[in-house]
Design a protein around this motif. Structure first.
Motif, PDB file in Angstrom:
ATOM      1  N   GLU A 139       0.815  -1.215   0.000  1.00  0.00           N
ATOM      2  CA  GLU A 139       0.000   0.000   0.000  1.00  0.00           C
ATOM      3  C   GLU A 139       0.853   1.272   0.000  1.00  0.00           C
ATOM      4  OE1 GLU A 139       0.404  -1.404   4.295  1.00  0.00           O
ATOM      5  OE2 GLU A 139       0.093  -2.292   2.319  1.00  0.00           O
ATOM      6  N   ALA A 140       2.154   1.160   0.347  1.00  0.00           N
ATOM      7  CA  ALA A 140       3.023   2.343   0.384  1.00  0.00           C
ATOM      8  C   ALA A 140       3.341   2.856  -1.015  1.00  0.00           C
ATOM      9  CB  ALA A 140       4.318   2.017   1.121  1.00  0.00           C
ATOM     10  N   MET A 141       3.285   1.985  -2.007  1.00  0.00           N
ATOM     11  CA  MET A 141       3.649   2.384  -3.368  1.00  0.00           C
ATOM     12  C   MET A 141       2.767   3.511  -3.878  1.00  0.00           C
ATOM     13  SD  MET A 141       5.753   1.880  -5.788  1.00  0.00           S
ATOM     14  CE  MET A 141       5.867   2.357  -7.502  1.00  0.00           C
ATOM     15  N   GLU A 142       1.449   3.418  -3.633  1.00  0.00           N
ATOM     16  CA  GLU A 142       0.534   4.459  -4.096  1.00  0.00           C
ATOM     17  C   GLU A 142       0.845   5.799  -3.448  1.00  0.00           C
ATOM     18  OE1 GLU A 142      -2.471   6.386  -6.140  1.00  0.00           O
ATOM     19  OE2 GLU A 142      -1.583   4.404  -6.489  1.00  0.00           O
ATOM     20  N   ALA A 143       1.203   5.768  -2.167  1.00  0.00           N
ATOM     21  CA  ALA A 143       1.523   7.022  -1.475  1.00  0.00           C
ATOM     22  C   ALA A 143       2.754   7.697  -2.069  1.00  0.00           C
ATOM     23  CB  ALA A 143       1.722   6.755   0.015  1.00  0.00           C
ATOM     24  N   LEU A 144       3.724   6.908  -2.531  1.00  0.00           N
ATOM     25  CA  LEU A 144       4.950   7.482  -3.100  1.00  0.00           C
ATOM     26  C   LEU A 144       4.716   8.116  -4.463  1.00  0.00           C
ATOM     27  CD1 LEU A 144       7.630   4.780  -2.166  1.00  0.00           C
ATOM     28  CD2 LEU A 144       7.056   6.903  -0.953  1.00  0.00           C
TER      29      LEU A 144
ATOM     30  N   GLY B 236       0.801  13.863   5.247  1.00  0.00           N
ATOM     31  CA  GLY B 236      -0.202  13.105   5.961  1.00  0.00           C
ATOM     32  C   GLY B 236       0.423  11.886   6.623  1.00  0.00           C
ATOM     33  N   VAL B 237      -0.330  11.264   7.520  1.00  0.00           N
ATOM     34  CA  VAL B 237       0.174  10.098   8.247  1.00  0.00           C
ATOM     35  C   VAL B 237       0.552   8.981   7.291  1.00  0.00           C
ATOM     36  CG1 VAL B 237      -0.440   8.301   9.914  1.00  0.00           C
ATOM     37  CG2 VAL B 237      -1.136  10.663  10.324  1.00  0.00           C
ATOM     38  N   PHE B 238      -0.275   8.757   6.268  1.00  0.00           N
ATOM     39  CA  PHE B 238      -0.030   7.666   5.338  1.00  0.00           C
ATOM     40  C   PHE B 238       1.258   7.896   4.551  1.00  0.00           C
ATOM     41  CE2 PHE B 238      -1.399   5.123   1.472  1.00  0.00           C
ATOM     42  CZ  PHE B 238      -1.140   3.905   2.088  1.00  0.00           C
ATOM     43  N   GLN B 239       1.503   9.155   4.128  1.00  0.00           N
ATOM     44  CA  GLN B 239       2.733   9.458   3.390  1.00  0.00           C
ATOM     45  C   GLN B 239       3.960   9.309   4.284  1.00  0.00           C
ATOM     46  OE1 GLN B 239       1.846  13.375   1.577  1.00  0.00           O
ATOM     47  NE2 GLN B 239       2.326  12.418  -0.393  1.00  0.00           N
ATOM     48  N   ARG B 240       3.856   9.719   5.532  1.00  0.00           N
ATOM     49  CA  ARG B 240       4.983   9.565   6.456  1.00  0.00           C
ATOM     50  C   ARG B 240       5.344   8.090   6.632  1.00  0.00           C
ATOM     51  NH1 ARG B 240       4.758  13.701  11.590  1.00  0.00           N
ATOM     52  NH2 ARG B 240       4.363  15.637  10.445  1.00  0.00           N
ATOM     53  N   ARG B 241       4.335   7.260   6.785  1.00  0.00           N
ATOM     54  CA  ARG B 241       4.584   5.836   6.947  1.00  0.00           C
ATOM     55  C   ARG B 241       5.180   5.242   5.682  1.00  0.00           C
ATOM     56  NH1 ARG B 241      -1.130   4.105   9.877  1.00  0.00           N
ATOM     57  NH2 ARG B 241      -0.663   4.960  11.956  1.00  0.00           N
ATOM     58  N   ALA B 242       4.685   5.679   4.523  1.00  0.00           N
ATOM     59  CA  ALA B 242       5.204   5.164   3.251  1.00  0.00           C
ATOM     60  C   ALA B 242       6.679   5.512   3.085  1.00  0.00           C
ATOM     61  CB  ALA B 242       4.391   5.725   2.087  1.00  0.00           C
ATOM     62  N   ILE B 243       7.056   6.742   3.443  1.00  0.00           N
ATOM     63  CA  ILE B 243       8.456   7.157   3.326  1.00  0.00           C
ATOM     64  C   ILE B 243       9.318   6.378   4.316  1.00  0.00           C
ATOM     65  CG2 ILE B 243      10.039   9.087   3.719  1.00  0.00           C
ATOM     66  CD1 ILE B 243       7.886  10.938   2.534  1.00  0.00           C
TER      67      ILE B 243
END
Length: 267
Positions: free
Chosen positions: A133-138, A186-193
């Protein structure tokens, strides 16, 4: 006259320092492995001129600041300059990010300061396995922290995606963690990074040590690079000094690019 070219510590070959010989460098830079280490030490003439001549065989030189500087002199000016840079791409928030960057070593550090490269394709494949799921955030834009601008008043994009497609249809990475405005994420982007950084840390890396007269050219679209920490010299005359060039792929160097990997497609 010839120069020594290496695409790995064990793969060394001699090439004539002319158009025909240097054109052989195009494929490993734009395809695999994505970098070349060139020893110019025995080539007659000014190393700067030889470096620039070599660079122009590989692409179109880009200005690196508003003054139009083509060869940027990189000399440590403070103790913080000797710290490790972290893995990144050059010109992450620049209006036109370079396809390739080159470094000419004029004076190496007494200890440390090596160049490390990591293949972003391998990093992203590992990321998909670890946290799909992190790929979409990147692929979503991240904001630029203007207070972390390297050159004051330099033009910069306000936001860029970390993962995108280049104009040539292959992978385009734009990443320099210190310049991302983390407070605006956002929280999701921080986790993805964070997951992305973990994948970078786990990825195999190649290390290139440059002696005086050596240069390296690195694909800036799908390789991430780091400069390791080095020992700072007491005298300014002995401090690490490099020349950097930014290149854009020109029509004469465009061969068949790697396709966008199927398992990196956005859903």
């Amino acid at each position: 006259m010839s120069v020594a070219v290496m695409t790995s510590p064990a793969a060394r070959r001699e090439l004539p320092f002319d158009g025909a010989g240097l054109n052989v460098l195009i494929d490993p830079i734009y395809h695999s492995p994505g970098f070349v280490h060139v020893v110019l030490g025995n080539a007659p003439g000014d190393p700067r001129e030889n470096f620039l001549a070599l660079a122009k065989c590989l692409g179109q030189a880009l200005p690196q600041d508003e003054r139009g500087t083509i060869l940027l002199d990189i000399v440590e000016s403070s103790p913080s300059d000797a710290m490790e840079t972290s893995f990144h791409t050059d010109g992450a928030f620049a209006p036109i990010a370079p396809d390739v960057f080159g470094l000419l070593c004029l004076r190496p550090a007494a200890d440390g300061g090596t160049v490390q490269v990591v293949n972003a394709r391998a990093v992203l494949r590992d990321l998909i396995r670890r946290c799909p799921e992190a790929m979409e955030a990147l692929t979503q834009p991240v904001p630029f922290d203007a207070s972390r601008q390297i050159v004051a008043d330099e033009h910069a994009l306000t936001e860029v995606p970390i993962v995108a497609k280049s104009a040539h249809g292959d992978l385009l990475m734009r990443y320099f963690r210190p310049q991302i405005d983390r407070d605006a994420l956002g929280v999701f982007q921080r986790r993805a990074i964070a997951h992305f950084e973990d994948a970078i840390f786990a990825a195999p890396r190649v290390e290139v040590s440059l002696a005086a007269g050596d240069c390296v050219f690195v694909n800036n679209r799908w390789l991430l690079h780091n400069r390791t920490r080095f020992k700072r010299a007491a005298s300014s005359a002995e401090r690490r000094r490099m020349l950097r060039v930014w290149l854009r792929q020109s029509p004469s160097t465009q061969q068949e690019d790697y396709p966008w990997p199927t398992n990196l497609q956005r859903s």
